[in-house]
Design an enzyme around this catalytic site. Structure first.
Site, PDB file in Angstrom:
ATOM      1  N   ARG A  16       0.831  -1.204   0.000  1.00  0.00           N
ATOM      2  CA  ARG A  16       0.000   0.000   0.000  1.00  0.00           C
ATOM      3  C   ARG A  16       0.869   1.260   0.000  1.00  0.00           C
ATOM      4  O   ARG A  16       0.588   2.207  -0.727  1.00  0.00           O
ATOM      5  CB  ARG A  16      -0.927   0.003   1.208  1.00  0.00           C
ATOM      6  CG  ARG A  16      -2.023  -1.016   1.108  1.00  0.00           C
ATOM      7  CD  ARG A  16      -2.899  -0.999   2.326  1.00  0.00           C
ATOM      8  NE  ARG A  16      -3.898  -2.059   2.249  1.00  0.00           N
ATOM      9  CZ  ARG A  16      -4.531  -2.546   3.291  1.00  0.00           C
ATOM     10  NH1 ARG A  16      -4.287  -2.073   4.509  1.00  0.00           N
ATOM     11  NH2 ARG A  16      -5.413  -3.498   3.151  1.00  0.00           N
ATOM     12  N   ARG A  89      20.254  -8.417   8.173  1.00  0.00           N
ATOM     13  CA  ARG A  89      19.695  -9.741   8.391  1.00  0.00           C
ATOM     14  C   ARG A  89      20.744 -10.769   8.798  1.00  0.00           C
ATOM     15  O   ARG A  89      20.407 -11.828   9.305  1.00  0.00           O
ATOM     16  CB  ARG A  89      18.986 -10.226   7.130  1.00  0.00           C
ATOM     17  CG  ARG A  89      19.941 -10.699   6.048  1.00  0.00           C
ATOM     18  CD  ARG A  89      19.240 -10.962   4.729  1.00  0.00           C
ATOM     19  NE  ARG A  89      20.042 -11.699   3.797  1.00  0.00           N
ATOM     20  CZ  ARG A  89      21.080 -11.245   3.111  1.00  0.00           C
ATOM     21  NH1 ARG A  89      21.459  -9.995   3.278  1.00  0.00           N
ATOM     22  NH2 ARG A  89      21.745 -11.996   2.282  1.00  0.00           N
TER      23      ARG A  89
END
Length: 118
Positions: A16, A89
Site C-alpha cells: 500500500r 539480516r
C-alpha cells in the site's frame, strides 16, 4: 502463526505504501526487502515446526521450547534487520540457522535414544 501473520501484514502495508499491486514482487527497494524477509521466514517455518515437534516429543519439552522461543526471536530480529538493510539480516540469520541445527541435534538425539534403548 502470529509471526507469519505479522510478516504478511508488513508486506500488505508495504504494498500500500509503495503502490505495488499483487502479483508484482518488484518495485521500491524497501518493499522488496520486506517481501523477501517475509518469504524467507515462511520458507523456513515448516522446517522449524517439524524439528520443534520431533525434538519436543523425543528429547525434552522444556529445552525444545526454549530453543523454539529463541528461534522465533531471532527470526523477528532477522525480519526487522532485513527491512532496514539487507546486511541487517546476517547476524540473526546465523543465529537462527545455529538454532535450527541445535534442534536437528536434539531431535536426532531423542530419536536415537528412543529407538536404540532396549
Amino acid at each position: 502463526v502470529l509471526f507469519l501473520a505479522y510478516f504478511a501484514l508488513q508486506v500488505i502495508y508495504a504494498r500500500r505504501k509503495h503502490k505495488i499491486s499483487p502479483p508484482e514482487t518488484r518495485g521500491h527497494p524497501e518493499f522488496e526487502r520486506i517481501f523477501r524477509a517475509q518469504a524467507n521466514c515462511s520458507e523456513y517455518f515448516p522446517i522449524f515446526i517439524s524439528l520443534l515437534w520431533v525434538a519436543g516429543i523425543f528429547f525434552h519439552q522444556g529445552v525444545t521450547a526454549a530453543c523454539g522461543l529463541l528461534y522465533l526471536y531471532t527470526r523477528l530480529k532477522y525480519f526487522q534487520g532485513y527491512t532496514v538493510a539487507a546486511q541487517g539480516r546476517l547476524g540473526p540469520l546465523y543465529a537462527s540457522a545455529w538454532l535450527l541445527w541445535l534442534l536437528v541435534g536434539l531431535a536426532l538425539a531423542g530419536l536415537l535414544a528412543h529407538f536404540l534403548q532396549p
